[in-house]
Motif scaffolding. Structure first.
Motif, PDB file in Angstrom:
ATOM      1  N   SER A 137       0.842  -1.194   0.000  1.00  0.00           N
ATOM      2  CA  SER A 137       0.000   0.000   0.000  1.00  0.00           C
ATOM      3  C   SER A 137       0.879   1.248   0.000  1.00  0.00           C
ATOM      4  N   PRO A 138       0.322   2.405  -0.373  1.00  0.00           N
ATOM      5  CA  PRO A 138       1.138   3.627  -0.414  1.00  0.00           C
ATOM      6  C   PRO A 138       1.753   3.983   0.935  1.00  0.00           C
ATOM      7  N   LEU A 139       1.072   3.603   2.007  1.00  0.00           N
ATOM      8  CA  LEU A 139       1.566   3.850   3.354  1.00  0.00           C
ATOM      9  C   LEU A 139       1.512   2.562   4.166  1.00  0.00           C
ATOM     10  N   LEU A 140       2.463   2.373   5.068  1.00  0.00           N
ATOM     11  CA  LEU A 140       2.449   1.317   6.077  1.00  0.00           C
ATOM     12  C   LEU A 140       2.613  -0.097   5.527  1.00  0.00           C
ATOM     13  N   SER A 141       2.940  -0.272   4.274  1.00  0.00           N
ATOM     14  CA  SER A 141       3.372  -1.546   3.671  1.00  0.00           C
ATOM     15  C   SER A 141       2.392  -2.703   3.835  1.00  0.00           C
ATOM     16  N   ALA A 142       1.080  -2.451   3.872  1.00  0.00           N
ATOM     17  CA  ALA A 142       0.105  -3.541   3.900  1.00  0.00           C
ATOM     18  C   ALA A 142       0.145  -4.290   2.573  1.00  0.00           C
ATOM     19  N   GLN A 149       2.371  -5.996  11.904  1.00  0.00           N
ATOM     20  CA  GLN A 149       1.561  -5.284  10.912  1.00  0.00           C
ATOM     21  C   GLN A 149       2.141  -3.916  10.553  1.00  0.00           C
ATOM     22  N   PHE A 150       2.789  -3.274  11.508  1.00  0.00           N
ATOM     23  CA  PHE A 150       3.343  -1.934  11.278  1.00  0.00           C
ATOM     24  C   PHE A 150       4.839  -1.918  11.629  1.00  0.00           C
ATOM     25  N   PRO A 151       5.674  -2.623  10.869  1.00  0.00           N
ATOM     26  CA  PRO A 151       7.100  -2.672  11.214  1.00  0.00           C
ATOM     27  C   PRO A 151       7.782  -1.319  11.024  1.00  0.00           C
ATOM     28  N   GLY A 152       8.658  -0.990  11.947  1.00  0.00           N
ATOM     29  CA  GLY A 152       9.462   0.218  11.810  1.00  0.00           C
ATOM     30  C   GLY A 152       8.747   1.510  12.113  1.00  0.00           C
ATOM     31  N   VAL A 153       7.528   1.449  12.683  1.00  0.00           N
ATOM     32  CA  VAL A 153       6.788   2.683  12.965  1.00  0.00           C
ATOM     33  C   VAL A 153       5.844   2.471  14.140  1.00  0.00           C
ATOM     34  N   ASP A 154       5.720   3.490  14.975  1.00  0.00           N
ATOM     35  CA  ASP A 154       4.673   3.522  15.986  1.00  0.00           C
ATOM     36  C   ASP A 154       3.465   4.175  15.329  1.00  0.00           C
ATOM     37  N   LYS A 198       0.606   4.864  16.226  1.00  0.00           N
ATOM     38  CA  LYS A 198      -0.187   5.814  17.009  1.00  0.00           C
ATOM     39  C   LYS A 198       0.283   7.252  16.793  1.00  0.00           C
ATOM     40  N   THR A 199       1.590   7.411  16.586  1.00  0.00           N
ATOM     41  CA  THR A 199       2.150   8.765  16.440  1.00  0.00           C
ATOM     42  C   THR A 199       2.943   8.947  15.163  1.00  0.00           C
ATOM     43  N   LEU A 200       2.987   7.915  14.313  1.00  0.00           N
ATOM     44  CA  LEU A 200       3.751   7.921  13.066  1.00  0.00           C
ATOM     45  C   LEU A 200       5.237   8.212  13.292  1.00  0.00           C
ATOM     46  N   SER A 201       5.745   7.863  14.464  1.00  0.00           N
ATOM     47  CA  SER A 201       7.170   8.028  14.742  1.00  0.00           C
ATOM     48  C   SER A 201       7.926   6.759  14.368  1.00  0.00           C
ATOM     49  N   GLU A 202       9.156   6.922  13.875  1.00  0.00           N
ATOM     50  CA  GLU A 202       9.956   5.795  13.418  1.00  0.00           C
ATOM     51  C   GLU A 202      10.501   5.011  14.614  1.00  0.00           C
ATOM     52  N   THR A 203      10.646   3.697  14.437  1.00  0.00           N
ATOM     53  CA  THR A 203      11.298   2.838  15.429  1.00  0.00           C
ATOM     54  C   THR A 203      12.472   2.141  14.768  1.00  0.00           C
ATOM     55  N   GLY A 204      13.437   1.733  15.576  1.00  0.00           N
ATOM     56  CA  GLY A 204      14.645   1.133  15.035  1.00  0.00           C
ATOM     57  C   GLY A 204      14.583  -0.378  14.957  1.00  0.00           C
ATOM     58  N   SER A 205      15.528  -0.937  14.233  1.00  0.00           N
ATOM     59  CA  SER A 205      15.628  -2.383  14.108  1.00  0.00           C
ATOM     60  C   SER A 205      16.034  -2.994  15.439  1.00  0.00           C
ATOM     61  N   ASN A 206      15.310  -4.029  15.852  1.00  0.00           N
ATOM     62  CA  ASN A 206      15.553  -4.756  17.103  1.00  0.00           C
ATOM     63  C   ASN A 206      15.393  -3.893  18.355  1.00  0.00           C
ATOM     64  N   ASP A 207      14.602  -2.824  18.258  1.00  0.00           N
ATOM     65  CA  ASP A 207      14.218  -2.094  19.468  1.00  0.00           C
ATOM     66  C   ASP A 207      13.328  -2.990  20.329  1.00  0.00           C
ATOM     67  N   GLY A 263       0.762  -5.472  20.123  1.00  0.00           N
ATOM     68  CA  GLY A 263      -0.086  -5.103  21.255  1.00  0.00           C
ATOM     69  C   GLY A 263      -0.643  -3.704  21.121  1.00  0.00           C
ATOM     70  N   LEU A 264      -1.218  -3.413  19.965  1.00  0.00           N
ATOM     71  CA  LEU A 264      -1.638  -2.057  19.639  1.00  0.00           C
ATOM     72  C   LEU A 264      -2.763  -1.543  20.525  1.00  0.00           C
TER      73      LEU A 264
END
Length: 649
Positions: A312-317, A327-332, A334-343, A407-408
């Protein structure tokens, strides 16, 4: 009470050794009177399941506490307590056979339970006086010795012994006391029937013959005591059990959108640690931590499905997603903030507790719909079974991020055991409960804020979901699902198809939508090692803003065969075929086919085989093929291959 009968038989046999050695005989039809307890009944929360000793599988076909993690909720089934109460009542009714000493004094317990006058017991002097005792009975010699030599067994007034009736603890105490009194009497009076010298010689010989075995048993007991002491000194917790799962997988794919390049083979991992805590023996607190190295972010950059041109254009569905990918790898989200690998993230925080015999409640700030609902299909198991996201669960369970893998949702609900065959479960979930106010809109996306799911427990995106589960027989499981969702933006929230984003095609992403989703799942085990399973689902999407008039319907179905112990015990396999989520109708301002696509029904074909290397290690090779990926015949047929290794501990 049959356990007490066994104890009395042991006591009687000891007394009989004074007379002569008895051969060891198996007592028929002895049953343990207590049942075990499970969460998700796994499937009870399986069971819970299973589960006062909380055998949890993510509380599935739990708590249980599941399958996979912790696949079920702790069961509220209190049959064990009821059984105890019923047994006590039965004891008071069964006080009809009480052994008495030779002096004919009847031993009666100090209790309100008294033997009826019609059941007064008389002493017998010969076993032949008992009409229902035959020389062919396995305990005949023991009874003959106790009656004729020691005179400490009585019969009923009608001349029967009723040897097959379960005895009470009172009867056991009275009988043992009578026999011991008789032995003391013989010793005190020094009669000719005093214990014979040859009996003592026999006992001494038996002790000498079994000296080695007794020493071995003593040594084993010492070892067990030492290991128990060591475990107690080094135990992690008296209330908490730690379990974990580590997945390492290689993934490769070919095909995808026309003109896209094949993805490189990638190596991914996902590690989970689960702390399952019980404070009362019936409740369960699940705390789960995880880390993974899947990429994606807001744009989906770095994900396998994005490189194939199928996201998909956003969020890689996408329908090209594997089962153990969040379902939402690499992003929170809820706030569209990036997360790191193996956080490290908290992907599970849920408390389950019984409040009545048939009612269990649960609540938590990091939960998924699949935690509360029993898993019907055998293909579910992100680390052990099917390798695709499509195969594991009915899409109705996945709407609104119901199985986000992170655990969204903050959720609360109940489990009501209507009967042994039927249970009803429901929950309310909010994916933005910790957000106080909505943020400003994202540049270029009117109506889509930087908190795209809204804010507050009862504001913004939310879901009410329920499942009714039937088990009409031991080989058939049926589940019916319904979910009502409200989304702040124009999405499905399943992660199963690129149409997940812009679910109302041709309508702005900032338009809020309402979803009504219905589905059913069936699993039929027509042989001990083969099951036929499948599901069907329909999702009805409608504009919720009033600014447009648009609606769309999505459908999906799947059917497959699952094999247990294929070629070798512990090895499982599956083959399945179905239709991923597909837009089958559109009305009003919504389009049936997004611009630039050539409409075609998508299909999914999958096969996998799990090798059980050991109790803690399994290797699963598998592949799935997508025909008309994302419902667009312009896309090439796509094949995704997976080699997954799973470690559990």
């Amino acid at each position: 009470m049959k356990r007490y009968l066994l104890a009395f038989a042991g006591g009687a046999s000891f007394v009989c050794l004074i007379n002569r050695p008895l051969p060891v005989q198996a007592m028929p039809d002895l049953e343990v009177a207590h049942d075990t307890l499970q969460l998700n009944d796994a499937e009870r929360l399986n069971t819970l399941n299973s589960s006062a000793s909380y055998d949890v599988k993510s509380f599935h076909d739990s708590i249980i506490v599941n399958d996979t993690q912790a696949e079920s909720i702790v069961s509220t089934d209190s049959k064990q307590q009821d059984s105890s109460i019923l047994n006590q009542k039965q004891e008071s009714k069964n006080l009809g056979l009480t052994a008495v000493p030779s002096s004919s004094l009847q031993a009666t317990p100090r209790s309100s339970n008294r033997v009826a006058a019609s059941d007064v017991i008389s002493q017998v002097t010969s076993v032949s006086q008992l009409s229902d005792v035959q020389p062919t009975d396995w305990a005949f010699q023991a009874l003959q010795s106790l009656v004729e030599r020691y005179g400490c067994i009585a019969g009923y007034p009608n001349g029967t012994y009723r040897g097959n009736r379960a005895m009470t603890r009172y009867e056991f105490a009275a009988g043992l006391n009578a026999c011991l009194n008789r032995v003391n009497e013989l010793i005190a009076t020094a009669t000719a029937d005093l214990v014979k010298k040859e009996d003592l010689t026999t006992l001494q010989k038996l002790q000498e013959d079994f000296t080695a075995e007794l020493a071995t048993l003593r040594g084993r007991v010492d070892v067990v005591e030492a290991r128990t002491a060591e475990l107690q000194a080094n135990q992690f917790s008296t209330t908490t059990k730690l379990s974990g799962e580590a997945i390492i997988a290689g993934i490769g794919a070919t095909g995808g959108a026309s003109g896209s390049n094949d993805s490189n083979i990638i190596l991914t991992n996902r590690v989970r640690l689960n702390l399952n805590t019980s404070f009362t023996g019936k409740d369960l607190l699940i705390t789960g931590l995880q880390a993974h190295n899947f990429l994606g972010g807001v744009s989906g950059s770095g994900s396998l499905q994005k490189s194939l041109g199928l996201a998909s254009p956003l969020l890689s569905a996408s329908s090209a997603r594997v089962s153990f990918e969040p379902q939402f790898p690499g992003v929170d989200v809820k706030t569209l903030s990036e997360t790191g690998s193996n956080d490290i993230e908290l992907y599970k925080l849920l408390y389950i507790f019984p409040v009545a015999k048939k009612l269990t409640l649960f609540a938590g700030t990091a939960a998924e719909v699949s935690d509360a609902f029993p898993t019907i299909t055998p293909f579910y198991g992100e680390g052990q079974e099917a390798i695709s996201r499509f195969a594991g669960l009915n899409p109705v369970v996945r709407v609104s991020g119901g199985t986000s893998g992170s655990g969204l949702a903050s959720a609360a609900g109940f489990i009501f055991d209507i009967s042994k065959q039927v249970d009803l479960r429901a929950l309310y979930g909010s994916v933005n409960a910790n957000i106080t106010t909505s943020a400003a809109d994202v540049a270029g996306l009117p109506g889509v804020s930087n908190t795209p799911l809204g804010a507050g427990v009862f504001g913004g995106s939310s879901i009410v979901a329920t499942q009714l589960t039937f088990r009409p027989s031991s080989s058939l499981d049926i589940a019916l699902n319904y979910a009502h969702s409200y989304h702040e933006i124009n999405i499905l929230g399943t992660g199963l198809t690129s149409s997940d984003i812009y679910s109302l095609a041709g309508v702005s992403l900032g338009i809020p939508v309402t979803l009504n989703s219905v589905g059913g799942t069936v699993s039929w085990r027509f042989s001990p090692k083969v099951a036929l399973s499948g599901y069907g689902a329909a999702i009805f999407v409608n504009d919720s803003s009033g600014r447009v008039d648009a609606s769309t319907t999505f459908t999906s179905w799947m059917a497959g065969l699952h094999f247990n112990d294929l070629f070798k015990p512990g090895n499982n396999a599956g083959i399945l075929f179905g239709q991923p989520l597909y837009r089958t109708s559109a009305d009003g301002d919504a389009r049936l086919t997004p611009e630039g696509e050539r409409r075609a029904v998508p299909y999914h074909l999958e096969a996998y085989y799990r090798f059980k290397v050991s109790d803690n290690i399994s290797i699963t090779p598998g592949a799935f093929v997508l025909f008309n990926p994302e419902g667009n015949s312009r896309n090439d047929t796509t094949t995704v291959g997976v080699l997954r290794t799973t470690f559990t501990f």
